[in-house]
Design an enzyme around this catalytic site. Sequence first.
Site, short mmCIF file in Angstrom:
data_model
loop_
_atom_site.label_atom_id
_atom_site.label_comp_id
_atom_site.label_asym_id
_atom_site.label_seq_id
_atom_site.Cartn_x
_atom_site.Cartn_y
_atom_site.Cartn_z
CG ASP A 97 -1.97 -1.06 1.18
OD1 ASP A 97 -2.32 -1.49 0.07
OD2 ASP A 97 -2.46 -1.47 2.26
CE1 TYR A 155 4.43 -6.62 4.24
CE2 TYR A 155 4.11 -8.89 4.95
CZ TYR A 155 4.05 -7.93 3.97
OH TYR A 155 3.59 -8.27 2.72
CG ASP A 179 -4.64 2.53 6.46
OD1 ASP A 179 -5.46 3.47 6.39
OD2 ASP A 179 -4.25 1.92 5.45
NE ARG A 193 -4.78 -2.47 4.65
CZ ARG A 193 -5.76 -2.21 3.81
NH1 ARG A 193 -6.83 -1.53 4.21
NH2 ARG A 193 -5.70 -2.61 2.56
#
Length: 288
Positions: A38, A66, A80, A172
């Site tokens: 993203d 991540y 987010d 997320r």
Amino acid sequence: MFGLLNIHKPSGMTSRDVVNRVQRLLRGVKVGHAGTLDPLATGVLVVALGPATRLVEYVQRMPKTYVGTFLLGRASDTEDVEGKVVELKDPPRPTRQAIEASLPNFLGTIQQLPPAFSALKVQGRRAYDLARRGEQVELQPRPIEIVRLALVRYDYPELEVEVCCGSGTYIRSLGRDIAQSLGTAAVMSALQRTAIGDFRLGEAMELESVTVEIVTRRLLSPRRALAQLPTVALTDEERRRIANGMTVTNRWNEEAAEIAAVDGLDRLVAILASRGGGDLGPVRNFPP
């Protein structure tokens, strides 16, 4: 141009923006990428050049690592900080011990409900397009694989975790679910992909530094995309047969579903699969 680039994607750009910039630089070369990030996210983006674009799916299968940062006590429509963030009234403040105790519940194969603002398709349309129009988005939970999950830092409201996972995982949404298990909510405020397989952030090149000369010098072997496959070396005659769509005897007794094949100069020339009767045939052929 037949190989891979490990590029450090900056925040504020889509993965497609990175591909477009490389494509403008290398005119006439086909360019693709593996593992969409993203715009909010940064980190490892594997970019494929030329025939290596046919190897993208193999990179996508690799585990990804991540580091995600979340703000507890908040919720948003996008999950987010880029969405409409709402602070909860008097939310609980989980202890570090409570957070650490909750994480093992998310290891292994679990069911995850993807976010409404995602690129998944609903009746042929992108979910985020429907969500932006205010339409109801009905997605179904799907299995994902969480290999490793560790608490990196906690200073309320900020929570930072490291995640190693399989493809299709929404970090997320993972933060959302961890927060819900603690009786609160969370929005992701930052995300960095530190690795895809053995493509590490430490070896990634900055996008601003990418030039034709740098690409030529730092182009990675396409074999890096097939690190999970066994490799066999073909003779010149076997190479000729495979290049013509014919089979060769599986003299290596390899039993894997797919096998990487190289020539006498250790260059990737094909991906092979069993054709029965102890023979192997090409799934994909590549230029020598």
